[in-house]
Design a protein around this motif. Sequence first.
Motif, PDB file in Angstrom:
ATOM      1  N   ASP A  54       9.099  -3.854  -7.514  1.00 30.23           N
ATOM      2  CA  ASP A  54       8.339  -3.581  -6.309  1.00 30.23           C
ATOM      3  C   ASP A  54       7.302  -4.685  -6.176  1.00 30.23           C
ATOM      4  O   ASP A  54       6.468  -4.861  -7.068  1.00 30.23           O
ATOM      5  N   PRO A  55       7.324  -5.445  -5.080  1.00 32.70           N
ATOM      6  CA  PRO A  55       6.353  -6.532  -4.934  1.00 32.70           C
ATOM      7  C   PRO A  55       4.912  -6.042  -5.048  1.00 32.70           C
ATOM      8  O   PRO A  55       4.042  -6.768  -5.502  1.00 32.70           O
ATOM      9  N   ALA A  56       4.655  -4.806  -4.682  1.00 33.19           N
ATOM     10  CA  ALA A  56       3.296  -4.272  -4.764  1.00 33.19           C
ATOM     11  C   ALA A  56       2.817  -4.207  -6.216  1.00 33.19           C
ATOM     12  O   ALA A  56       1.625  -4.279  -6.475  1.00 33.19           O
ATOM     13  N   ARG A  57       3.765  -4.092  -7.160  1.00 35.24           N
ATOM     14  CA  ARG A  57       3.401  -4.053  -8.575  1.00 35.24           C
ATOM     15  C   ARG A  57       2.688  -5.324  -8.996  1.00 35.24           C
ATOM     16  O   ARG A  57       1.816  -5.308  -9.841  1.00 35.24           O
ATOM     17  N   TYR A  58       3.079  -6.433  -8.399  1.00 37.07           N
ATOM     18  CA  TYR A  58       2.534  -7.713  -8.807  1.00 37.07           C
ATOM     19  C   TYR A  58       1.326  -8.125  -7.981  1.00 37.07           C
ATOM     20  O   TYR A  58       0.563  -8.970  -8.386  1.00 37.07           O
ATOM     21  N   SER A  59       1.152  -7.545  -6.825  1.00 35.33           N
ATOM     22  CA  SER A  59       0.019  -7.911  -5.989  1.00 35.33           C
ATOM     23  C   SER A  59      -1.232  -7.137  -6.375  1.00 35.33           C
ATOM     24  O   SER A  59      -2.317  -7.441  -5.915  1.00 35.33           O
ATOM     25  N   GLY A  60      -1.068  -6.115  -7.204  1.00 32.03           N
ATOM     26  CA  GLY A  60      -2.204  -5.328  -7.633  1.00 32.03           C
ATOM     27  C   GLY A  60      -2.550  -4.196  -6.687  1.00 32.03           C
ATOM     28  O   GLY A  60      -3.432  -3.405  -6.951  1.00 32.03           O
ATOM     29  N   THR A  61      -1.854  -4.123  -5.573  1.00 29.13           N
ATOM     30  CA  THR A  61      -2.120  -3.043  -4.618  1.00 29.13           C
ATOM     31  C   THR A  61      -0.829  -2.287  -4.366  1.00 29.13           C
ATOM     32  O   THR A  61       0.151  -2.859  -3.919  1.00 29.13           O
ATOM     33  N   ALA A  62      -0.847  -1.034  -4.679  1.00 23.64           N
ATOM     34  CA  ALA A  62       0.325  -0.195  -4.428  1.00 23.64           C
ATOM     35  C   ALA A  62       0.171   0.421  -3.043  1.00 23.64           C
ATOM     36  O   ALA A  62      -0.941   0.751  -2.620  1.00 23.64           O
ATOM     37  N   PRO A  63       1.275   0.540  -2.324  1.00 25.15           N
ATOM     38  CA  PRO A  63       1.162   1.162  -1.008  1.00 25.15           C
ATOM     39  C   PRO A  63       0.742   2.620  -1.159  1.00 25.15           C
ATOM     40  O   PRO A  63       1.174   3.315  -2.078  1.00 25.15           O
ATOM     41  N   LYS A  64      -0.098   3.053  -0.286  1.00 23.76           N
ATOM     42  CA  LYS A  64      -0.589   4.423  -0.336  1.00 23.76           C
ATOM     43  C   LYS A  64       0.511   5.355   0.176  1.00 23.76           C
ATOM     44  O   LYS A  64       1.089   5.118   1.232  1.00 23.76           O
ATOM     45  N   PRO A  65       0.818   6.430  -0.598  1.00 21.07           N
ATOM     46  CA  PRO A  65       1.872   7.345  -0.145  1.00 21.07           C
ATOM     47  C   PRO A  65       1.425   8.115   1.101  1.00 21.07           C
ATOM     48  O   PRO A  65       0.238   8.393   1.284  1.00 21.07           O
ATOM     49  N   SER A  66       2.406   8.444   1.904  1.00 23.21           N
ATOM     50  CA  SER A  66       2.113   9.221   3.109  1.00 23.21           C
ATOM     51  C   SER A  66       1.731  10.644   2.698  1.00 23.21           C
ATOM     52  O   SER A  66       2.026  11.084   1.582  1.00 23.21           O
ATOM     53  N   PRO A  67       1.104  11.400   3.593  1.00 22.63           N
ATOM     54  CA  PRO A  67       0.750  12.787   3.268  1.00 22.63           C
ATOM     55  C   PRO A  67       1.988  13.615   2.899  1.00 22.63           C
ATOM     56  O   PRO A  67       1.922  14.462   2.007  1.00 22.63           O
ATOM     57  N   LEU A  68       3.110  13.373   3.562  1.00 21.43           N
ATOM     58  CA  LEU A  68       4.335  14.111   3.248  1.00 21.43           C
ATOM     59  C   LEU A  68       4.817  13.775   1.838  1.00 21.43           C
ATOM     60  O   LEU A  68       5.195  14.660   1.071  1.00 21.43           O
ATOM     61  N   GLU A  69       4.790  12.473   1.472  1.00 21.19           N
ATOM     62  CA  GLU A  69       5.205  12.072   0.130  1.00 21.19           C
ATOM     63  C   GLU A  69       4.283  12.673  -0.931  1.00 21.19           C
ATOM     64  O   GLU A  69       4.747  13.141  -1.968  1.00 21.19           O
ATOM     65  N   GLU A  70       3.001  12.671  -0.648  1.00 21.08           N
ATOM     66  CA  GLU A  70       2.044  13.224  -1.608  1.00 21.08           C
ATOM     67  C   GLU A  70       2.253  14.724  -1.777  1.00 21.08           C
ATOM     68  O   GLU A  70       2.210  15.253  -2.895  1.00 21.08           O
ATOM     69  N   SER A  71       2.525  15.417  -0.695  1.00 22.61           N
ATOM     70  CA  SER A  71       2.780  16.859  -0.756  1.00 22.61           C
ATOM     71  C   SER A  71       4.047  17.149  -1.567  1.00 22.61           C
ATOM     72  O   SER A  71       4.079  18.069  -2.394  1.00 22.61           O
ATOM     73  N   THR A  72       5.082  16.345  -1.357  1.00 23.53           N
ATOM     74  CA  THR A  72       6.343  16.521  -2.081  1.00 23.53           C
ATOM     75  C   THR A  72       6.130  16.265  -3.573  1.00 23.53           C
ATOM     76  O   THR A  72       6.639  17.012  -4.419  1.00 23.53           O
TER      77      THR A  72
END
Length: 187
Positions: free
Chosen positions: A110-128
């Motif tokens: 995941d490119p976000a792993r290397y940039s130091g910033t992970a994409p913020k999960p959506s409210p639906l993903e967080e609820s799941t």
Amino acid sequence: MLNVNGEPIPAWRFPAVSITSVADANSATAEREVVNAFARYCELVRSYVRTIMHDPAGAEDVTQEAFLRYLQELREGRPIHNAKAWLFRAAHNLALNRRRDDARLSPLEDPARYSGTAPKPSPLEESTRQRLREALQHLSPQEQRCIELRAEGLLYREIAQRLGIRISSVSNYMERGIGKLRQAVNT
């Protein structure tokens, strides 16, 4: 060595030819051929490899590797009758191998792993995710352990060996646990 009359032939009649001088001559000839081929085909081969790899730096590496292998083949005395065809085939194979190896090394990166910033999960993903964490707590210890080990990449056979149970038991625990998780997430 004797001549036709049975007399020895003087040594001055045979020029000294050493194995190293023959090898050096072959190497020099091979290098000239590679330099000529490089001047004629380098840009064509590089462009072709770029279309396969979609990576300019990787294409440059593969092109250089193809010409190095061409030099090695010539130095080892293997005849190559069509330099252009040989270079394109070698570059093609090297590019496909590089692409395959790159895919194996990073299929899930995941490119976000290397940039130091992970994409913020959506409210639906967080609820799941929250429902999944809660559902995991309600599984039996055997179901939890089997699912954890499977998530680590172990095969059913390996899970059975590690837990000291039969493969059919692992299968049953997995089936029941996944069913419970599915039900909890989908409600």
